[in-house]
Every structure is written in C-alpha cells, then in structure tokens.
Design a protein around this motif. Structure first.
Motif, PDB file in Angstrom:
ATOM      1  N   GLU A 153      -2.583  -4.350   6.662  1.00  0.00           N
ATOM      2  CA  GLU A 153      -3.687  -5.138   5.860  1.00  0.00           C
ATOM      3  C   GLU A 153      -4.289  -5.331   6.362  1.00  0.00           C
ATOM      4  O   GLU A 153      -3.968  -6.619   6.090  1.00  0.00           O
ATOM      5  CB  GLU A 153      -2.648  -5.071   4.886  1.00  0.00           C
ATOM      6  N   TYR A 154      -5.532  -5.301   5.560  1.00  0.00           N
ATOM      7  CA  TYR A 154      -6.691  -6.428   5.790  1.00  0.00           C
ATOM      8  C   TYR A 154      -7.211  -7.471   4.836  1.00  0.00           C
ATOM      9  O   TYR A 154      -8.230  -6.454   3.737  1.00  0.00           O
ATOM     10  CB  TYR A 154      -8.171  -5.249   7.025  1.00  0.00           C
ATOM     11  N   ASN A 155      -7.435  -8.284   4.158  1.00  0.00           N
ATOM     12  CA  ASN A 155      -7.504  -9.324   3.541  1.00  0.00           C
ATOM     13  C   ASN A 155      -7.320  -8.342   2.039  1.00  0.00           C
ATOM     14  O   ASN A 155      -8.315  -8.150   1.572  1.00  0.00           O
ATOM     15  CB  ASN A 155      -9.111  -9.286   3.343  1.00  0.00           C
ATOM     16  N   GLY A 156      -6.085  -7.766   2.272  1.00  0.00           N
ATOM     17  CA  GLY A 156      -5.372  -7.253   0.841  1.00  0.00           C
ATOM     18  C   GLY A 156      -5.500  -6.294   0.770  1.00  0.00           C
ATOM     19  O   GLY A 156      -5.171  -5.666  -0.060  1.00  0.00           O
ATOM     20  N   GLU A 157      -6.047  -5.254   1.697  1.00  0.00           N
ATOM     21  CA  GLU A 157      -6.442  -3.931   1.272  1.00  0.00           C
ATOM     22  C   GLU A 157      -5.969  -3.156   2.537  1.00  0.00           C
ATOM     23  O   GLU A 157      -6.469  -3.538   4.131  1.00  0.00           O
ATOM     24  CB  GLU A 157      -7.925  -3.082   1.147  1.00  0.00           C
ATOM     25  N   ILE A 158      -5.510  -1.921   2.544  1.00  0.00           N
ATOM     26  CA  ILE A 158      -5.171  -0.840   3.910  1.00  0.00           C
ATOM     27  C   ILE A 158      -6.781  -1.085   4.624  1.00  0.00           C
ATOM     28  O   ILE A 158      -7.389  -0.417   4.018  1.00  0.00           O
ATOM     29  CB  ILE A 158      -4.483   0.414   3.795  1.00  0.00           C
ATOM     30  N   LEU A 159      -6.332  -0.696   5.346  1.00  0.00           N
ATOM     31  CA  LEU A 159      -8.094   0.032   6.719  1.00  0.00           C
ATOM     32  C   LEU A 159      -7.807   1.248   7.239  1.00  0.00           C
ATOM     33  O   LEU A 159      -6.008   0.907   8.036  1.00  0.00           O
ATOM     34  CB  LEU A 159      -7.976  -1.841   7.362  1.00  0.00           C
ATOM     35  N   HIS A 160      -8.229   2.019   7.364  1.00  0.00           N
ATOM     36  CA  HIS A 160      -7.632   3.367   7.457  1.00  0.00           C
ATOM     37  C   HIS A 160      -8.175   2.856   8.524  1.00  0.00           C
ATOM     38  O   HIS A 160      -9.407   2.486   9.360  1.00  0.00           O
ATOM     39  CB  HIS A 160      -8.800   3.828   6.628  1.00  0.00           C
TER      40      HIS A 160
END
Length: 70
Positions: A39-46
């Motif tokens: 999770e990168y800055n609050g969002e899942i990073l694909h």
C-alpha cells in the motif's frame, strides 16, 4: 545526512536514498518482492507499477507479507 530521505514503512520511520525504486527498497528492507503486497500512500499499488515507482520524502508504505497455508 541530506542525501537520504525519510519515509514511513509499516508505521516506522526509515531512511533510504532519494529516488530509490520500490523493488530495490523492498529488498533493502529484507522483503521478498514476490511475496508481498504494497500500500503506497494509502492506495494498493499494483505490481505492474512497482518498477516505475520511486520513493519520495514523506511517503507512507504498508507492506504485507503473503503467507501460504494449508
């Protein structure tokens, strides 16, 4: 040291070089990149975006290890 940046990984402050690619950071922190979700800055990073993602001052990462079982 002005040549290093601070980011937060799993709630802990960590330091690394600016513009470190995410896969390199994961390895530096002892994670197997094939066995984690990020999770990168609050969002899942694909995973497809990992190689083009470089960490910046103040970034927040949550790294979760994938555990198999039976």
């Amino acid at each position: 040291m002005s040549d290093r940046i601070t980011l937060v990984v799993n709630g802990e402050a960590r330091n690394c070089l600016p513009q470190t690619p995410l896969p390199d950071l994961l390895q530096q922190l002892g994670f197997n990149p094939r066995l984690v979700a990020v999770e990168y800055n609050g969002e899942i990073l694909h995973r497809q975006f990992w190689s083009q993602t470089t960490v910046q001052q103040g970034d927040r990462l949550e790294i979760v290890t994938i555990v198999g079982g039976g």
